[in-house]
Structure formats: C-alpha cells, structure tokens
Design a protein around this motif. Structure first.
Motif, mmCIF file in Angstrom:
data_model
loop_
_atom_site.group_PDB
_atom_site.id
_atom_site.type_symbol
_atom_site.label_atom_id
_atom_site.label_comp_id
_atom_site.label_asym_id
_atom_site.label_seq_id
_atom_site.Cartn_x
_atom_site.Cartn_y
_atom_site.Cartn_z
ATOM 1 N N TYR A 43 63.973 58.035 31.350
ATOM 2 C CA TYR A 43 63.892 56.822 32.342
ATOM 3 C C TYR A 43 63.344 55.814 31.897
ATOM 4 O O TYR A 43 62.466 55.584 30.720
ATOM 5 C CB TYR A 43 62.857 57.582 33.426
ATOM 6 C CG TYR A 43 63.636 58.668 34.170
ATOM 7 C CD1 TYR A 43 64.380 58.383 35.047
ATOM 8 C CD2 TYR A 43 63.388 60.146 33.936
ATOM 9 C CE1 TYR A 43 65.135 59.461 35.890
ATOM 10 C CE2 TYR A 43 63.800 61.092 34.465
ATOM 11 C CZ TYR A 43 64.858 60.764 35.641
ATOM 12 O OH TYR A 43 65.375 62.072 36.241
ATOM 13 N N LYS A 80 69.527 58.773 39.539
ATOM 14 C CA LYS A 80 68.378 59.614 40.239
ATOM 15 C C LYS A 80 69.204 60.603 41.030
ATOM 16 O O LYS A 80 68.818 61.724 41.173
ATOM 17 C CB LYS A 80 67.486 58.826 40.734
ATOM 18 C CG LYS A 80 66.267 58.313 39.873
ATOM 19 C CD LYS A 80 65.338 57.543 40.605
ATOM 20 C CE LYS A 80 64.120 57.182 39.476
ATOM 21 N NZ LYS A 80 63.267 56.172 39.819
ATOM 22 N N VAL A 115 66.440 63.716 41.512
ATOM 23 C CA VAL A 115 65.318 63.159 41.940
ATOM 24 C C VAL A 115 65.611 62.600 43.250
ATOM 25 O O VAL A 115 64.663 62.845 44.403
ATOM 26 C CB VAL A 115 64.969 61.874 41.057
ATOM 27 C CG1 VAL A 115 63.600 61.330 41.832
ATOM 28 C CG2 VAL A 115 64.846 62.299 39.634
ATOM 29 N N GLN A 164 68.430 69.693 34.345
ATOM 30 C CA GLN A 164 68.159 70.151 32.982
ATOM 31 C C GLN A 164 68.914 71.418 32.741
ATOM 32 O O GLN A 164 69.454 71.615 31.655
ATOM 33 C CB GLN A 164 66.564 70.402 32.790
ATOM 34 C CG GLN A 164 65.765 69.120 32.550
ATOM 35 C CD GLN A 164 64.292 69.406 32.287
ATOM 36 O OE1 GLN A 164 63.936 70.476 31.985
ATOM 37 N NE2 GLN A 164 63.495 68.510 32.507
ATOM 38 N N GLU A 205 60.772 53.679 33.151
ATOM 39 C CA GLU A 205 59.501 53.880 33.110
ATOM 40 C C GLU A 205 59.347 55.228 32.533
ATOM 41 O O GLU A 205 60.056 56.129 32.552
ATOM 42 C CB GLU A 205 58.664 53.933 34.454
ATOM 43 C CG GLU A 205 59.120 54.895 35.578
ATOM 44 C CD GLU A 205 60.527 54.824 36.127
ATOM 45 O OE1 GLU A 205 60.612 55.384 37.308
ATOM 46 O OE2 GLU A 205 61.281 53.958 35.857
ATOM 47 N N ILE A 206 58.140 55.331 31.624
ATOM 48 C CA ILE A 206 57.761 56.503 30.815
ATOM 49 C C ILE A 206 57.601 57.706 31.808
ATOM 50 O O ILE A 206 56.562 57.647 32.569
ATOM 51 C CB ILE A 206 56.831 55.976 29.781
ATOM 52 C CG1 ILE A 206 57.350 54.816 29.010
ATOM 53 C CG2 ILE A 206 56.349 57.283 29.108
ATOM 54 C CD1 ILE A 206 56.763 55.004 27.618
ATOM 55 N N THR A 207 58.236 58.650 31.552
ATOM 56 C CA THR A 207 57.932 59.797 32.702
ATOM 57 C C THR A 207 57.417 60.942 31.678
ATOM 58 O O THR A 207 58.172 62.053 31.687
ATOM 59 C CB THR A 207 59.195 60.214 33.303
ATOM 60 O OG1 THR A 207 60.265 60.447 32.606
ATOM 61 C CG2 THR A 207 59.566 59.039 34.484
ATOM 62 N N LEU A 208 56.473 60.683 31.148
ATOM 63 C CA LEU A 208 55.662 61.638 30.213
ATOM 64 C C LEU A 208 54.415 61.721 30.703
ATOM 65 O O LEU A 208 53.837 60.790 31.417
ATOM 66 C CB LEU A 208 55.851 61.428 28.839
ATOM 67 C CG LEU A 208 57.043 61.511 28.199
ATOM 68 C CD1 LEU A 208 57.294 60.955 26.892
ATOM 69 C CD2 LEU A 208 58.011 62.721 28.286
ATOM 70 N N PRO A 253 64.813 67.883 39.315
ATOM 71 C CA PRO A 253 64.894 67.700 37.984
ATOM 72 C C PRO A 253 65.321 68.732 36.912
ATOM 73 O O PRO A 253 66.035 69.059 35.736
ATOM 74 C CB PRO A 253 64.128 66.693 37.340
ATOM 75 C CG PRO A 253 63.254 65.928 38.750
ATOM 76 C CD PRO A 253 63.751 67.337 39.950
ATOM 77 N N GLN A 254 64.681 69.824 37.484
ATOM 78 C CA GLN A 254 64.846 70.977 36.784
ATOM 79 C C GLN A 254 66.291 71.571 36.879
ATOM 80 O O GLN A 254 66.876 71.906 35.792
ATOM 81 C CB GLN A 254 63.869 72.321 37.687
ATOM 82 C CG GLN A 254 64.007 73.416 36.796
ATOM 83 C CD GLN A 254 63.035 73.775 35.837
ATOM 84 O OE1 GLN A 254 61.996 73.411 35.832
ATOM 85 N NE2 GLN A 254 63.786 74.056 34.661
ATOM 86 N N GLY A 283 57.943 72.073 30.882
ATOM 87 C CA GLY A 283 58.804 72.171 32.015
ATOM 88 C C GLY A 283 60.337 72.596 31.369
ATOM 89 O O GLY A 283 61.179 72.701 32.449
#
Lengths: 505, 366, 347
Positions: free
Chosen positions: A89, A50, A55, A81, A91-94, A77-78, A107
C-alpha cells in the motif's frame, strides 16, 4: 472471462455516504504485464484496489480470477492473500514495533509457533537477493521509510503471488531503490505475475508499464497500450477535458480596477514548513487570482498550508499588505485577513455533527472572540443569508453538515470563510468530488470576488478550471516551483508540458 | 428512522427527536415502576428538623437534594467528555481532596474547633483553587502529554483520597454545628427546601449563562468533533481540552462544599464514593456520546437526577449502598451496548427487515 | 536535496536499542538503584534475602494481574476490572471454602470460572462490538465490586484446613538465606503463589515472544490497521487478550487468598491501579505495541520495593504508599510521552 486474463473486474461500484467512489468500473489484468493505474487524487484508484484486496466490500459488480470458476468473493485482506493477491500500500501498512522478518511473515499463518531461526534465515536470504540492506532481526521502526517500503515489497514478492499490487510504492524511494524495485518487477513479470502499478510519476510509467488504465471521478476513462499513448494525452486523460461542458466565463467578470490594483496583498520569501516542500517565493496582488498547479504530491497543497500556517512554518519572511508579519498558526493568518479552505474537506474542513449554521459562523466567531458570541438570532440571520447567497441546498440551517452532499458542504465551508471578510482567500481543491453545476458556481464566485478586489489563490486538479479562473499560475513539480505562467502561456499544452517536465516535447 | 423534514412545531414531536427523550423515557420507566410498587414513594410531607424548622421531606425531595452534587458534577463531566472523548474518573477522589482542604482551612489546625478559624468563603475559595489545580493537572496530562483521559485521571483516582487524608494528617476535623457551615448541605433557617437544591440551581443558571454569553459550547464541540478542523479555524484544541478539566475542577469544589457541609466532617474513604461512575452514567444517560462531540447540557443534568432516582429506588428496596455499583454497571453496559455503532447498524438492519414487508403493503395500498 | 531526503542516514539503521529494550533498561536500572540505595541507607532489613522474597510473597497476585494487564496494554487496549475481579474471586473462594464445604480444588474452579467469564464478556464487548475498553472494564470493575458485597459483606478468615495447609506450604530457597545473631542459617522461602506467578511470567514471556498469537498482540498494538492489512484476525486477537487478562485475574484472585486467607470486600482494593502502574513502570506503553513481561515483573518489584522503602523510612501511614505509586505512574507516563514525541519527530 477470457482465457488470457488474470483478473477481471466488471462493473465495480462502491459508495460511501454521500459519495459515489466507484461507478461501474471495469479493469483487466493479464499475466506477465505491468499495468499502470492512473488518475488524480479522488479518482478512485485506491478504492478500486481496496475492493480487490478485500479492505472494502464492493456495492456492486463482480471479480473474476484465473483458475477460479465464477465470481470470487474477497472479504478480507486474508482472503486476498489466500487467492494469491499480494499488496504493497501507499501508506506503510507494517508494524513498526516488530522486526523486519516478522513483518514479512506475520499473518501468513502456517504453524502456531513459528520456526524463528528458519524465519530469520529465510528473511535474510530474500532481503539479500533483493539487495535490501537491512537485517531481518532489526526493528522495522528503526529503518528509514524507504527501507520499510522495500520490506513491504519483499513481503509481497515472497508470497508467491499471482497478482502483485503496488499502490504508489515509489513516493519515498530514491532513484537507485526505484531501479531495484523495477528489477524485481521485471523478474516477477517473467514469471508470469500480473502487476498493478499505481503511481503519479510519469517517467516511471513509461519506463516499466505495458498498459495504462486511467480513472477520473470514480469512473473509468479508458484503457490504453503504452506505445499508443503520448505523455501529453495521458495527462489530458487524467486531468479531464470538459471544455464542452462550460463556456468561457472569465470574460463575464471584469478584472479589479481600483486605484490600489497594484498593491501587493501578500508576499512571501523563502517560505518553508515542516511538510515536504522546498522553500518558495510567492506574491499576490489585490484582485488577482493565482493558482498553484502540478500533479498530486507536487507540493501545491503544502505551499498554501505554509502560507496559512496550517503546517509548522520553519522559515522565510512574510509581508501582508506591505507590513512584515509573522504567521505561525492559523489564527495569525486569520487575523491578517487570510482565509483557507482546506483540501481535505472531511478531515480538515467540516465539523461533522454541528449544524450548517454553526459551521458557517465558526471561523468568524473565533476571530470575534470568546466573550462575544453571536446571538442565536444573529446566527440564523447570517446562515440564511449565506444559504441564499451561495444557493446551499439544505433542509434548514439546523441540519448537521455531515448530512449534506459534498458540493453543499463545500459551499458551507466557503460561506464560513467569506463571512470572515478576508482580503486574501485560499481555495485548495474546492471543486474536487462535487457535481459540475456547483463547480461552475464556485468558479464564478471566485471571479466575482476577485473583481470586487479580493485576492484569491485557487488550486485544482482540473486544468481547464485553473485556466478559466486564474490569471497567473505557479507550476510545481517534485516539491519545487518550476515555472510561472501568465497571459498567452495559460493554455493546456504549455501547462501540461511544464508539469510533465523537459522530456515531453 | 424516518425523520420527516416538515416544519412541525408540534412540541411532542420535537421532543421525540431531541436527545432529552432518553433520560425522560428512563425517568418515566422509574416513575411507573415506583407507582406500581409503592405509590407512597411520591408522598411529600412536612417534618420538623432538629432545629425546629418545618422542612419538606419525602423520597422526591431527597432525590432533588441528594442529586445536587451529581448534577453539578455532570456539568463539568459533560464538557470534558465532549472535548476529549474521555471521562474524568478522579472526581470522587478530588471531592475528598477539596473537601479536606476546606475543612483544614475552617479548622485552622485544631481538629475540634469551637469557632471557625476562617470565613467560610475563604475556605470555599481555597477548595476551589485546590480542585482547579487537580483539574489542571489532569488537563495537562490529557491535553499536553496526550495520555488517554481515563488513564491520566486514574492517577488522582488512586492518590486523591490518600492526599485528602494527608492534608489533615488523617485526623477527622469536625465543624461545630452552630457555626452555620451546615446550611450548605442542610437547610437555611425558615426555608423548607434543602439548600443543595438552590446551589445546584445556581450552578445551572451559571452554566447556561456561560453557554449563552460565551462561545464555550461551540469551541468545545468543535474540538471534540474534529480537532484538526478546529485548529484550522483558529482554535487551540490543547487549551480548550485543558480548560474543560479546570471547569470540572470548579464543579468538583462546589460538590465538595455540599458533601462536607452535609456531615460537617469528612470520611476520606467513603465521601463521594463511586460518584465518578454516576457522573459518567449521567452524561451517557443524557444521550451524549461518550466518544465526545455534540453535547446537550440540560439532558446531562436531567440524566443526573434520573440516576439519583434510580439510586433512591434501589435504596428503598433495601439494596446496600456498597452493592449499588453492580446494578449501575449493568445499566452502563446496556447503554453502551445499545449505543455502539456496530450494534446500531445491526439493529437498524433488523428493523428494516421487519418493516420492509409492512412498507410494501403501505405502498401497495397507495 | 539534503533537507528532503527522508533520513537516509546510516545511523538510523543501526540503532540497536528498540523502544522495548530502552524502556526495559530504564526499569531495571531504576529498580537496581532503588534496591541498592535501600541497602545502603536503610540498612539491615534490605540486606536479608528474605526481605526480597517477602516482596515477592506479598505481590505474587499483583505479578499475575500485571501480566494480564501488560498483554491487553500491548494490544493497545486496557482492562481496569482486574482489581475488582480479584476481589470477587477471593470472596467467592472464601465463601465456598468456609460456608459451602468446598475444597481447594472447587475454589480453584470457581476462581478460573469467574476470571474466564469476565474475560469472555469484556473481550466480546471490546473486540466484537468495538466499545471503548475503558468504559467496558470500568463497568466490569464496579460490577465485580458490587457483586462482592452482595455475596458477603462482612470480612472473615478462611478456616478450611486443606486450604490453610496449602497456604502455609513454603518453598525454601537453597543457599539463599541469612545468618541470625546466634549464627544459625535460615533459608529464605517463598509461597506457592510466587511459584505460580513465576511460571506464568515465563509462559507469558514465551507466548509474547515466540508464538504467532503473541506477535499478533504486538502487531495489533503497533498499528491496528496495518495488522489487519497484514492478514491478522485483529478482532480475535483482541478478544483473546482480554480473555487471558480475565483468566489471569481469576488465578491472581486464588493466589491472593492463598496469601491472605481472608474474605473481605476490601481485598485487592486499588489493585488495578498497581497493575497498571507496574506495567507502565515496566516499560509497557499505554499506546500499545511496546512492552515486555520481564519489565512488568521488575515493575512489580519496583513498586513493592518503594512501598517497603517508604514504610521503612518512617512514613508508615497507609496513604504514602498510594501517593508514591501515583507519583511513579505519573513520572513514567511523562517519560513515555516524551519517548513517543521524540519518535514522532524522527519519523
């Protein structure tokens, strides 16, 4: 920064209130390699990732990237990218309420009004290439968790990244899906993408990875070439060997030898809960210390949560001291004299802004009843007693528990449960993330309690701790009980080979 | 913030660290303002009321008197806030409902009765039951259906006054003045202090006894701070959240009794208008986090009287009652902005920057 | 093994109805049943087209505020200041038109300015200072209401001629209308406000459906943490949502006074509740991430229809309307809670 390094992290530090999550951690990633990042829960893997993905903001250290002069700053996070770091990740980060294609493209910001037709065509093409059997127009929430995870991977893969981070992406995938993922990873590898792969499945590490970095307690243990790292050594590195730090303490305490020493205190048959664990049998005798061991995610915590009724119990029969009982919620278990110190101290244990005193009496107060509160004077007396008994370092009994160090918070929770005078005490990772001195204190306490006739179930990620305290170990793998070890079998090698499974000779 | 961890029993110092300091400081500011603007604000006189009793009068008495309902509501609102991290905005409307129900029982169908149709205690208990039902409804929406408290209570906030009107068929029952019903909002013959003050004090005593002789406070705070941990300690968070709404219902009924007794009738649209805002403000001004968790009941109650002090002060400066909300809204915004974690973090960073050179000096001297 | 395989059933992938569509369908069905039922049992009034358009005429401003509210709710936030803002705007416009010699244009500027101001301040407090939206907008509501009475306490009718001309402009609907007793055809009409509302419905629909800003609203409400991880500027999106809601409340205020042509402190009393009700009935989830402007539009129509039904059925007292609205919102909240619980179970 060396020429052939894609990412270099130097001396990374990250602190959370009361916790040193990362201490001076180094990490390097080369182009075209799959690099496993390993360690038990709380080792700092996710924190490190992270930090790299913006993050968290790091509290110290530098990050260098190939093609960038000097240290880069990644603040969101931007940003990550933008410099070519794509992440999947754990855990699902969608967003489950958007379509699959939207989740793949949102995004990543190009035009204000997206070209929807183009987007769906592109998305379908990518999904097809990767062999993911979902439609781009489908709502993500209607896909299975595994498919959602694959979509997250597809998004990351499509981003034309230089660094791909996969943080435990395989925990919800079945074998064929993992194969597909590995196929993708190999393709990317050939394109020169560096992949950081976090997993706790050893087989997968040995199948796909080139190098391994092991972390423990927020610190770097070492970086190894995969060929030069046998499985057993890897498990040893992850779990830590601190034998030199402590002498054998088991001999200091006698085993309980009362007349009722053989009495069964707790017995469960076919117990199962709505958490992910297969039905299991378990029993414990008076004055016995048993342990559940296994790697993270093996189901060890789910077992004890089912015993205490912390998760929704869906089946099985339970006997307490020989009598049939029904335990469906924590209060039932408490009334039966069972106490449970949860794994997640912050989320499930402490009542943050209440005082040490109130935290200590809470469980006993609930048992005693709504209309019979302890008087203030009584609570001070009790609190002072336990603060002294367990050597809790706090300014006063009125200090909010949140301002104590992790180890002392844990002692307060322990005091809370001891004060309910249980005959069966469950400790789930009581020593995680606390200093070595307190660890020994807690271990000694466990043995002392057992010698006085209390039954204790002890879970720890650290093997020697288990060996030092438990007389019987239940070994778990992949949510199954796979073995039970006692007596001379209680040694590191035997346990590790049982945990690692058949392949580890 | 450097809180010294010495055992200092100095009362002043302890007070400075207690959350009481927030309402006390606000009170002090108001007192000073009024002292400068017009010291006669603090005059207390003895007047003859309409029935010939000698009674105390003056702005301070009126604050104590008119603040009673608000202080009583603040009790329940504090508990709801602590347990659920949200607030009940339907209290004003449910006061109308409970008040209307009481009047309906007292009048027994006749809008202009010469005598009471039922004993006052029966009417009051009926009102209590009605208000508790309203509270229980809100509680079910919040605790069982997991609707955000403010949205759940928005239902009764909207419908409450209509329900109140519907109970009495939109007629206005008027209680005869000689029935003795007026004493709850007025004076007991021979006593110079307004009755609502006594009722409020009785409520405070009850809640303090409850907090002392039951585990309510501990349970509510535990649920509000960490619901998961509370459950693992054997508590039932759903029930406790629901319970706080029911307790607030009782507070609402008591407040409704005082409100309708004051005028011996009811105005469905204006009775206890905007009191929800004041009650929330009282909790906030008492230094309690609106996001739930730890609470200090005494501080909330003091907060309620400070709000009433503010209201009375504004009235004195000829602010129309309908315009009051605008001023109070500004106070609320200032309070929540100052207590927002982000703002606090920024402020303490700035504070450190200002102080650090000074600290360096101090250390240099040492 | 079967018990643990995380629902790899084929059916899950083929579930065609999304939450949005499911809730939207419920709404449209409820509306259709209500309206047809009214036609059958309450007779003539509901058979005339004009009755339908009158529902629109009276509720144009509600449609506009409900759009704004749906947008903030889709983001997982809430704005209960809208009723207060509409009230304030009507009063300011009325005062401007009658006492300050204003024109419809200056009044419009005032309306937009007030809406924008509320949107900006509330958006900033909610998005950037992370204060609970309910507290912020509750304060906003009380501020607006209080300010309204400070500006002008007594109700009065607007007499500005240019504005009244605007108010009385009617858009006739070709082909739709009714034949009266003497056999003459009267075309149905709608007011300008309705046209404005319909345009805004379309704009909002397009924005939410097809622009990246609109999709970021859904992402935000679906899972704020994920939205952040996906690289969305969550604070900016939340701020913009509140700004849009404020601005729409400003426009709604202007439309409101175009319909009523009066300034009164009781204008738009309780409108926030109706707007929330319309959004919830229209299938917007309070928890965020699910919602549809078309649904909101039908939500408003349902509210208007039920109020019409309640009064046509003889319950003429004002309180019935409010009680029905509260009952409806309660019902739909429970439906949502069940939908949500069911979804959690399958996850």
């Amino acid at each position: 920064m060396k020429e052939n390094h894609l990412v270099e992290m130097r001396g990374i530090c990250k602190y959370f209130p009361g916790v040193k999550a990362l201490q001076n951690v180094d990490f390097t990633l080369r182009p075209g390699e799959v690099h496993a990042l390993m360690g038990e829960n709380g080792a700092g893997k996710s924190t490190l990732i992270k930090v790299l993905t913006g993050v968290y903001e790091k509290d110290g250290g530098d990050i260098y990237l190939q093609g960038h002069d000097g240290a880069v700053s990644i603040k969101s996070p931007q940003d990550a990218q933008d410099v070519g770091i794509a992440t999947v990740y754990q855990e699902i980060t969608l967003c489950p309420n958007l379509t699959v294609a939207e989740n793949m493209y949102i995004g990543r910001g190009h035009s204000k009004v997206a070209n929807w037709k183009q987007m769906y065509t592109d998305a379908d093409k990518i999904l097809q290439n990767l062999g993911i059997p979902v439609s781009a127009k489908q709502q993500l929430g209607s896909c299975s968790i595994a498919m959602q995870q694959m979509v997250a991977i597809a998004r990351a893969v499509d981003m034309d990244c230089k660094v791909l981070i996969l943080d435990e992406p395989t925990s919800s995938l079945d074998e064929s899906e993992v194969e597909k993922l590995f196929g993708m990873m190999r393709q990317l590898k050939d394109r020169g993408v560096g992949i950081i792969f976090v997993t706790h499945f050893l087989d997968q590490v040995y199948e796909i990875c080139d190098r391994i970095t092991v972390m423990r307690d927020g610190q770097l243990v070492g970086e190894y070439e995969i060929e030069k790292m046998p499985r057993v050594d890897l498990v040893a590195a992850m779990l830590g060997k601190q034998m030199d730090d402590m002498a054998d303490i088991k001999g200091d305490y006698e085993t309980y030898a009362g007349a009722d020493a053989d009495q069964m205190v707790y017995e469960a048959t076919g117990l199962k809960s709505n958490a992910a664990v297969y039905p299991f049998d378990f029993h414990i005798k008076k004055g016995e210390v048993t342990g559940f061991t296994g790697l993270l995610g093996s189901g060890r915590s789910e077992c004890v949560r089912a015993i205490f009724g912390a998760d929704h119990v869906t089946g099985g029969s339970v006997k307490k001291s020989g009598k049939d009982v029904k335990i469906s919620k924590p209060l039932d278990a408490m009334k039966q004299g069972i106490a449970y110190l949860p794994e997640d101290r912050k989320g499930d244990g402490i009542i943050g802004s209440l005082s040490v005193r109130e935290n200590i009496i809470l469980a006993a107060q609930v048992l005693r009843g709504f209309l019979k509160p302890f008087s203030k004077a009584e609570t001070y007396k009790i609190a002072d007693e336990y603060i002294k008994l367990l050597d809790i370092k706090t300014a006063s009994a009125d200090t909010p528990i949140a301002s104590l160090s992790g180890g002392n918070q844990q002692k307060v929770i322990l005091a809370r449960w001891l004060f309910t005078h249980p005959d069966y005490l469950i400790l789930d990772e009581p020593t995680r993330g606390i200093d070595i001195g307190t660890k020994v204190d807690i271990q000694k306490l466990v043995l002392q309690l057992a010698s006085q006739g209390m039954s204790v179930t002890f879970i720890s990620s650290e093997l020697d701790e288990m060996i030092r305290t438990c007389s019987r170990l239940v070994v778990m793998r992949d949510r199954h009980v796979v073995g039970e070890l006692t007596g001379s079998d209680l040694n590191q090698n035997k346990i590790m080979s049982t945990i690692a499974g058949g392949e580890a000779k | 913030m450097t809180i010294e961890k010495t055992k200092d029993d100095n009362i002043l110092k302890r007070l400075l660290h207690s959350q009481m300091i927030i309402p006390l400081a606000a009170l002090l500011a108001l007192v000073v303002f009024n002292l400068i603007a017009d010291p006669s604000f603090f005059a207390i006189t003895i007047n003859q009321d309409s029935t010939g009793n000698s009674v105390l009068a003056g702005q301070l008495i009126s604050i104590l008197n008119n603040g009673s309902e608000l202080a009583i509501l603040a009790i329940g609102m504090t508990l709801v806030t602590a347990a659920t991290g949200g607030q009940d905005i339907s209290v004003g409307a449910t006061i109308a409902v409970a008040g209307s129900a009481m009047l309906a029982v007292l009048c027994g169908g006749n809008m202009r009765p010469d005598t009471l149709a039922a004993p006052i205690i029966v009417a009051f208990l009926f009102g209590v039951v009605i208000a508790m039902v309203c509270g229980a409804f809100n509680g079910v929406m919040v605790a069982v259906f997991k609707v955000q408290p403010m949205v759940a209570t928005l239902i009764l906030y909207t419908a409450g006054r209509s329900i109140a009107a519907w109970i009495n068929n939109n007629a206005l029952p008027i209680i005869p003045t000689d029935s003795g019903f007026g004493i709850f909002g007025g004076f007991i013959p021979g006593v110079p202090i307004p009755t609502p003050v006594f009722i409020a004090i009785a409520c405070f005593i009850v809640i303090f006894l409850v907090l002392k002789f039951t585990s309510l406070g501990l349970y509510v705070q535990s649920v509000g701070i960490n619901e998961k941990a509370a459950r693992l300690n054997g508590l039932n968070p759903t029930f406790i959240k629901w319970l706080t709404f029911v307790i607030l219902g009782v507070c609402v009924a008591v407040a409704a009794l005082i409100k309708v007794s004051r005028i011996s009738t009811i105005n469905y649209q204006t009775i206890a208008a905007d009191i929800e805002m004041d009650a929330i403000l009282a909790v906030a001004l008492g230094g309690n986090a609106l996001s739930g968790g730890k609470f200090n009941m005494g501080s909330s109650i003091l907060g309620a009287y400070v709000i009433q002090f503010l209201t009375t002060t504004l009235y004195k400066f000829n602010v129309a009652s309908a315009a009051l909300p605008a001023y109070k809204a500004v106070v609320v915004i200032i309070l929540v902005v100052l207590s927002a974690p982000i703002v606090r973090a920024k402020l303490s960073a700035i504070w450190k920057k200002i102080r650090s050179p000074k600290q360096a000096e101090v250390e240099a001297v040492k | 093994m079967a018990t643990l395989k995380l629902k790899r059933s084929e059916g899950a992938g083929k579930r065609a109805i999304t939450d949005t569509n499911l809730l939207l369908t419920i709404t449209i069905v409820v509306f259709a049943v209500m309206y047809i039922g009214a036609m059958l049992f309450l007779g003539r009034g509901f058979l005339r087209w004009q009755t339908f358009f009158n529902i629109l005429n009276t509720n144009a401003s509600l449609i506009i505020t409900a759009i704004g509210l749906s947008i903030v709710m889709i983001c997982g936030s809430i704005d209960i200041s809208v009723g207060g803002v509409v009230g304030l705007v009507t009063m300011c416009c009325a005062v401007n038109l009658d006492y300050q010699g204003g024109s419809p244009v200056t009044a419009l500027a005032i309306a937009l300015g007030i809406g924008l101001a509320f949107g900006v301040v509330q958006g900033f407090l909610v998005a950037y200072l992370e204060i609970q939206p309910f507290i912020v907008t509750l304060a906003g509501m009380f501020f607006a209401r209080g300010l309204t009475t400070i500006i002008h306490a007594e109700p009065f009718n607007v007499a500005n001629e240019a504005f009244l001309a605007l108010k009385d402009t009617r858009i006739t609907i070709p082909f739709l209308g009714s034949v009266n007793n003497s056999g003459n055809f009267t075309a149905a009409y709608m007011e300008i406000g309705v046209a404005v509302a319909l345009v805004l419905v379309v704009l909002a629909f397009v924005m939410l459906r097809w622009t990246s800003l609109g999709r970021s609203f859904y992402a935000l409400g679906g899972n704020r943490q994920s939205a952040l991880m996906l690289g969305i500027n969550t604070k900016r999106s939340l701020f913009l949502a509140h700004l849009i809601s404020g601005l729409l409340a400003g426009i709604a205020g202007y439309v409101y006074i175009m319909h009523s042509a009066s300034g009164a402190v009781t204008n738009a009393d309780g409108m926030e509740m109706n707007a929330i009700a319309a959004s919830i009935i229209g299938g917007t989830m309070l928890s965020g991430g699910v919602g549809n402007i078309i649904g909101t539009f039908f939500g408003v129509l349902s509210l208007g229809t039920i109020q019409n039904i309640v009064s046509s059925a003889g319950f003429t007292d004002a309180w019935w309307a409010k009680i029905t609205v509260a009952a409806m919102i309660c019902l739909f909240l429970v439906i949502q809670s069940i939908v949500l619980a069911r979804k959690k179970q399958t996850e």
